[in-house]
Design a protein around this motif. Structure first.
Motif, PDB file in Angstrom:
ATOM      1  N   PRO A   8      -4.886 -11.865   6.753  1.00 14.96           N
ATOM      2  CA  PRO A   8      -4.013 -12.243   5.638  1.00 14.96           C
ATOM      3  C   PRO A   8      -2.691 -11.489   5.694  1.00 14.96           C
ATOM      4  O   PRO A   8      -2.531 -10.587   6.499  1.00 14.96           O
ATOM      5  CB  PRO A   8      -4.841 -11.802   4.426  1.00 14.96           C
ATOM      6  N   LYS A   9      -1.767 -11.838   4.842  1.00 15.82           N
ATOM      7  CA  LYS A   9      -0.495 -11.125   4.770  1.00 15.82           C
ATOM      8  C   LYS A   9      -0.635  -9.830   3.957  1.00 15.82           C
ATOM      9  O   LYS A   9       0.011  -8.836   4.254  1.00 15.82           O
ATOM     10  CB  LYS A   9       0.556 -12.023   4.134  1.00 15.82           C
ATOM     11  N   TYR A  10      -1.455  -9.890   2.934  1.00 14.18           N
ATOM     12  CA  TYR A  10      -1.729  -8.722   2.100  1.00 14.18           C
ATOM     13  C   TYR A  10      -3.239  -8.547   1.983  1.00 14.18           C
ATOM     14  O   TYR A  10      -3.984  -9.520   1.902  1.00 14.18           O
ATOM     15  CB  TYR A  10      -1.137  -8.888   0.690  1.00 14.18           C
ATOM     16  N   LEU A  11      -3.646  -7.289   1.941  1.00 17.80           N
ATOM     17  CA  LEU A  11      -5.068  -6.981   1.828  1.00 17.80           C
ATOM     18  C   LEU A  11      -5.197  -5.734   0.970  1.00 17.80           C
ATOM     19  O   LEU A  11      -4.684  -4.676   1.339  1.00 17.80           O
ATOM     20  CB  LEU A  11      -5.643  -6.744   3.226  1.00 17.80           C
ATOM     21  N   VAL A  12      -5.827  -5.857  -0.188  1.00 13.23           N
ATOM     22  CA  VAL A  12      -6.064  -4.719  -1.070  1.00 13.23           C
ATOM     23  C   VAL A  12      -7.565  -4.577  -1.205  1.00 13.23           C
ATOM     24  O   VAL A  12      -8.256  -5.538  -1.546  1.00 13.23           O
ATOM     25  CB  VAL A  12      -5.423  -4.934  -2.461  1.00 13.23           C
ATOM     26  N   THR A  13      -8.074  -3.374  -0.945  1.00 13.45           N
ATOM     27  CA  THR A  13      -9.516  -3.201  -0.920  1.00 13.45           C
ATOM     28  C   THR A  13      -9.889  -1.773  -1.304  1.00 13.45           C
ATOM     29  O   THR A  13      -9.040  -0.889  -1.369  1.00 13.45           O
ATOM     30  CB  THR A  13     -10.063  -3.541   0.476  1.00 13.45           C
ATOM     31  N   GLN A  14     -11.139  -1.560  -1.568  1.00  9.49           N
ATOM     32  CA  GLN A  14     -11.636  -0.244  -1.953  1.00  9.49           C
ATOM     33  C   GLN A  14     -12.050   0.558  -0.731  1.00  9.49           C
ATOM     34  O   GLN A  14     -12.430  -0.005   0.309  1.00  9.49           O
ATOM     35  CB  GLN A  14     -12.869  -0.404  -2.866  1.00  9.49           C
ATOM     36  N   MET A  15     -11.977   1.849  -0.860  1.00  5.88           N
ATOM     37  CA  MET A  15     -12.477   2.763   0.177  1.00  5.88           C
ATOM     38  C   MET A  15     -13.917   2.430   0.497  1.00  5.88           C
ATOM     39  O   MET A  15     -14.702   2.090  -0.390  1.00  5.88           O
ATOM     40  CB  MET A  15     -12.437   4.201  -0.355  1.00  5.88           C
ATOM     41  N   GLY A  16     -14.252   2.498   1.774  1.00  4.10           N
ATOM     42  CA  GLY A  16     -15.622   2.272   2.211  1.00  4.10           C
ATOM     43  C   GLY A  16     -15.924   0.836   2.595  1.00  4.10           C
ATOM     44  O   GLY A  16     -16.947   0.574   3.247  1.00  4.10           O
ATOM     45  N   LEU A  81     -13.357   1.667   5.381  1.00  6.00           N
ATOM     46  CA  LEU A  81     -11.931   1.922   5.183  1.00  6.00           C
ATOM     47  C   LEU A  81     -11.680   3.219   4.436  1.00  6.00           C
ATOM     48  O   LEU A  81     -12.401   3.583   3.495  1.00  6.00           O
ATOM     49  CB  LEU A  81     -11.297   0.749   4.444  1.00  6.00           C
ATOM     50  N   GLU A  82     -10.624   3.921   4.873  1.00  3.61           N
ATOM     51  CA  GLU A  82     -10.215   5.194   4.263  1.00  3.61           C
ATOM     52  C   GLU A  82      -8.800   5.047   3.709  1.00  3.61           C
ATOM     53  O   GLU A  82      -8.042   4.157   4.116  1.00  3.61           O
ATOM     54  CB  GLU A  82     -10.256   6.303   5.318  1.00  3.61           C
ATOM     55  N   LEU A  83      -8.450   5.979   2.812  1.00  2.10           N
ATOM     56  CA  LEU A  83      -7.118   5.934   2.200  1.00  2.10           C
ATOM     57  C   LEU A  83      -6.017   5.953   3.259  1.00  2.10           C
ATOM     58  O   LEU A  83      -5.011   5.260   3.146  1.00  2.10           O
ATOM     59  CB  LEU A  83      -6.936   7.113   1.238  1.00  2.10           C
ATOM     60  N   GLY A  84      -6.231   6.752   4.298  1.00  2.00           N
ATOM     61  CA  GLY A  84      -5.223   6.894   5.357  1.00  2.00           C
ATOM     62  C   GLY A  84      -5.034   5.650   6.204  1.00  2.00           C
ATOM     63  O   GLY A  84      -4.128   5.605   7.031  1.00  2.00           O
ATOM     64  N   ASP A  85      -5.891   4.669   6.005  1.00  2.00           N
ATOM     65  CA  ASP A  85      -5.731   3.417   6.754  1.00  2.00           C
ATOM     66  C   ASP A  85      -4.671   2.516   6.120  1.00  2.00           C
ATOM     67  O   ASP A  85      -4.268   1.517   6.720  1.00  2.00           O
ATOM     68  CB  ASP A  85      -7.058   2.652   6.811  1.00  2.00           C
ATOM     69  N   SER A  86      -4.215   2.876   4.936  1.00  2.00           N
ATOM     70  CA  SER A  86      -3.174   2.095   4.272  1.00  2.00           C
ATOM     71  C   SER A  86      -1.910   2.113   5.117  1.00  2.00           C
ATOM     72  O   SER A  86      -1.383   3.190   5.446  1.00  2.00           O
ATOM     73  CB  SER A  86      -2.868   2.669   2.884  1.00  2.00           C
ATOM     74  N   ALA A  87      -1.435   0.938   5.477  1.00  2.00           N
ATOM     75  CA  ALA A  87      -0.279   0.808   6.372  1.00  2.00           C
ATOM     76  C   ALA A  87      -0.008  -0.678   6.548  1.00  2.00           C
ATOM     77  O   ALA A  87      -0.734  -1.524   6.011  1.00  2.00           O
ATOM     78  CB  ALA A  87      -0.562   1.447   7.729  1.00  2.00           C
ATOM     79  N   VAL A  88       1.019  -0.970   7.340  1.00  2.00           N
ATOM     80  CA  VAL A  88       1.246  -2.356   7.759  1.00  2.00           C
ATOM     81  C   VAL A  88       0.773  -2.473   9.202  1.00  2.00           C
ATOM     82  O   VAL A  88       1.144  -1.655  10.052  1.00  2.00           O
ATOM     83  CB  VAL A  88       2.729  -2.755   7.659  1.00  2.00           C
ATOM     84  N   TYR A  89      -0.043  -3.457   9.465  1.00  2.27           N
ATOM     85  CA  TYR A  89      -0.582  -3.678  10.810  1.00  2.27           C
ATOM     86  C   TYR A  89       0.109  -4.902  11.407  1.00  2.27           C
ATOM     87  O   TYR A  89       0.110  -5.988  10.826  1.00  2.27           O
ATOM     88  CB  TYR A  89      -2.100  -3.874  10.753  1.00  2.27           C
ATOM     89  N   PHE A  90       0.696  -4.682  12.578  1.00  2.00           N
ATOM     90  CA  PHE A  90       1.402  -5.755  13.271  1.00  2.00           C
ATOM     91  C   PHE A  90       0.659  -6.153  14.531  1.00  2.00           C
ATOM     92  O   PHE A  90       0.211  -5.295  15.300  1.00  2.00           O
ATOM     93  CB  PHE A  90       2.820  -5.323  13.665  1.00  2.00           C
ATOM     94  N   GLY A 106       3.099  -9.210  10.056  1.00  2.00           N
ATOM     95  CA  GLY A 106       2.462  -7.998   9.532  1.00  2.00           C
ATOM     96  C   GLY A 106       1.411  -8.289   8.465  1.00  2.00           C
ATOM     97  O   GLY A 106       1.471  -9.302   7.768  1.00  2.00           O
ATOM     98  N   THR A 107       0.457  -7.391   8.365  1.00  2.00           N
ATOM     99  CA  THR A 107      -0.551  -7.412   7.291  1.00  2.00           C
ATOM    100  C   THR A 107      -0.458  -6.088   6.563  1.00  2.00           C
ATOM    101  O   THR A 107      -0.650  -5.029   7.160  1.00  2.00           O
ATOM    102  CB  THR A 107      -1.970  -7.593   7.860  1.00  2.00           C
ATOM    103  N   ARG A 108      -0.136  -6.163   5.280  1.00  2.00           N
ATOM    104  CA  ARG A 108       0.021  -4.936   4.484  1.00  2.00           C
ATOM    105  C   ARG A 108      -1.331  -4.591   3.879  1.00  2.00           C
ATOM    106  O   ARG A 108      -1.808  -5.280   2.973  1.00  2.00           O
ATOM    107  CB  ARG A 108       1.076  -5.140   3.401  1.00  2.00           C
ATOM    108  N   LEU A 109      -1.938  -3.538   4.386  1.00  2.00           N
ATOM    109  CA  LEU A 109      -3.261  -3.101   3.935  1.00  2.00           C
ATOM    110  C   LEU A 109      -3.120  -1.945   2.960  1.00  2.00           C
ATOM    111  O   LEU A 109      -2.480  -0.935   3.276  1.00  2.00           O
ATOM    112  CB  LEU A 109      -4.122  -2.680   5.139  1.00  2.00           C
ATOM    113  N   THR A 110      -3.710  -2.088   1.800  1.00  2.00           N
ATOM    114  CA  THR A 110      -3.734  -1.017   0.809  1.00  2.00           C
ATOM    115  C   THR A 110      -5.181  -0.687   0.508  1.00  2.00           C
ATOM    116  O   THR A 110      -5.954  -1.560   0.104  1.00  2.00           O
ATOM    117  CB  THR A 110      -3.021  -1.445  -0.492  1.00  2.00           C
ATOM    118  N   VAL A 111      -5.542   0.573   0.717  1.00  2.00           N
ATOM    119  CA  VAL A 111      -6.898   1.032   0.440  1.00  2.00           C
ATOM    120  C   VAL A 111      -6.865   1.898  -0.818  1.00  2.00           C
ATOM    121  O   VAL A 111      -6.115   2.886  -0.880  1.00  2.00           O
ATOM    122  CB  VAL A 111      -7.471   1.824   1.628  1.00  2.00           C
TER     123      VAL A 111
END
Lengths: 112, 114
Positions: A8-16, A81-90, A106-111
């Motif tokens: 996806p273009k955006y991904l918001v998810t919880q840790m783990g 998933l960990e907090l530090g994985d939050s980033a944009v993945y290209f 890009g896919t903007r991942l927010t953990v």
């Protein structure tokens, strides 16, 4: 026609949680890449596949597992998933390896 | 020392100014030199591509490579607000083999003010 597409273009998810990002290129290139771009904008290569074969693995935690079902597709699965994985993945592709690369949006991942 | 050094800026210039962006590198084996432009919330896109030394011009953009000094530059003439973006340099060797990869600079953030 989109040359390199990601979902996806955006991904918001919880840790783990476990999540996947998909990439497809219609350029006919043999080589595909995954990059991580952090908040400071630095582009860090993670993986590269050439014709479905892994050729670059840049000391990425083994929670990250790429998979290339064919040379036009490269997916990225992330476990626990960990907090530090939050980033944009290209995703990017090139022909040949190391040459001009074409990037996806890009896919903007927010953990959380 | 990083293989590729690039000042992250930010760089702020008035519209119409000539902009000079630079990267230095340490690996004398680099042969391919590229400049990418990245707009906010977009993927990088190739702007200029140079093999070995010399200059290359494309419209308002000129790329220069000085291999003796291990220094590359991108010049933007008559800069426009639409040039506001992050500019990344990237380079690779001429080595054959599938593990050849691009080495990236940090990117320079440019703002062109109307």
């Amino acid at each position: 026609d989109t040359a390199v597409s990601q979902t996806p273009k955006y991904l918001v998810t919880q840790m783990g949680n476990d999540k996947s990002i998909k990439c497809e290129q219609n350029l006919g290139h043999d080589t595909m890449y995954w990059y991580k771009q952090d908040s400071k904008k630095f582009l860090k290569i993670m993986f590269s596949y050439n014709n479905k074969e892994l050729i670059i693995n840049e000391t990425v935690p083994n929670r990250f597992s790429p998979k290339s079902p064919d040379k036009a597709h490269l997916n990225l699965h992330i476990n626990s998933l960990e907090l530090g994985d939050s980033a944009v993945y290209f995703c990017a592709s090139s022909q040949p390896p190391g040459d001009t690369q074409y990037f996806g949006p890009g896919t903007r991942l927010t953990v959380l | 020392q990083k293989e590729v050094e690039q000042d992250p800026g930010p760089l702020s210039v008035p519209e119409g100014a000539i902009v000079s962006l630079n990267c230095t590198y340490s690996n004398s084996a680099f042969q391919y030199f590229m400049w990418y432009r990245q707009y906010s919330r977009k993927g990088p896109e190739l702007l200029m591509y140079t093999y070995s030394s010399g200059n290359k011009e494309d419209g308002r953009f000129t790329a220069q490579v000085d291999k003796s000094s291990k220094y590359i530059s991108l010049f933007i003439r008559d800069s426009q607000p639409s040039d506001s973006a992050t500019y990344l340099c990237a380079m690779s060797t001429n080595n054959a083999g599938n593990n050849r990869k691009l080495i990236w600079g940090l990117g320079t953030s440019l703002a062109v003010n109307p």
